[in-house]
Design a protein around this motif. Sequence first.
Motif, PDB file in Angstrom:
ATOM      1  N   GLY A 108      -3.389  14.868 -26.360  1.00 19.57           N
ATOM      2  CA  GLY A 108      -3.626  13.502 -26.806  1.00 19.57           C
ATOM      3  C   GLY A 108      -3.423  13.296 -28.284  1.00 19.57           C
ATOM      4  N   ILE A 109      -2.946  14.336 -28.979  1.00 21.49           N
ATOM      5  CA  ILE A 109      -2.677  14.269 -30.413  1.00 21.49           C
ATOM      6  C   ILE A 109      -1.311  14.892 -30.669  1.00 21.49           C
ATOM      7  CG2 ILE A 109      -5.114  14.362 -31.091  1.00 21.49           C
ATOM      8  CD1 ILE A 109      -4.681  17.350 -31.642  1.00 21.49           C
TER       9      ILE A 109
ATOM     10  N   ARG B 128      -9.816  13.737 -31.275  1.00 19.59           N
ATOM     11  CA  ARG B 128      -8.820  12.727 -31.627  1.00 19.59           C
ATOM     12  C   ARG B 128      -8.801  12.421 -33.116  1.00 19.59           C
ATOM     13  NH1 ARG B 128      -7.760  14.517 -27.592  1.00 19.59           N
ATOM     14  NH2 ARG B 128      -7.308  13.515 -25.584  1.00 19.59           N
TER      15      ARG B 128
END
Length: 237
Positions: A88-89, A62
């Motif tokens: 998630g990025i 992250r």
Amino acid sequence: MSQRTRVERGVVHHPVFARWYARLADHRAGLTELRRDMLAGLSGRVIEIGAGTGANFAHYPRTVAEVVAVEPERTLRQRALTEAARAGIPVDVVPATAEALPVKSEAFDAAVVSLVLCSVRDVQRSLSELRRVLRPDGELRFFEHGRSLRHGPATVQRALDRTVWPLLMGNCHLARDPLAELRTAGFTVSTYRRSSILGPGPALPWTVLGVARPTEEGRREDEDRREKEGRQDEAGG
């Protein structure tokens, strides 16, 4: 910083291989830890060439602000877009070839190559492009397969490369030496380890995972090239 004025946005289309590769990627759970190891500790902006189905996206830490994922094959790129939406990025999947990256020079903190140097059309030009887009203190993370260290399997690999393998396997070449290619392209390989995770046999007897950084000589060559390109742009303008 300079930016390429002419970008070769070559289309690569291997639909049969792409469908097979996508199914293979779904079942390569054994590669998960290697992918995590390759990407551990990265931060800032990252460029990944030959992103394939986007199998790496879920494993970026992250601390990464953005991934620009280059994938020229249309079928694989569609799968990568799906994986990018789940990551998630921020991941931007772009159609381009490794030999002509459509990004500014010195724009990335890190670059990633993962089972792709075997299939690019021009290994040295691709690595030169990565050296161009990396910041002076940037690093290249790599996970590649290549030529066997044993004479017998290496002979078989070279024979396959001269005949059917690249045609059947999306231009994959078995006998390329990723470590030697990196060093020739102006990178210092700081750490690496070998593995046979992809399985036994003459085709894929070993893989190598590690970190490389541009050498001072390589950076000077990049500066000279950018200065020359700048003069050519001024003359053309």
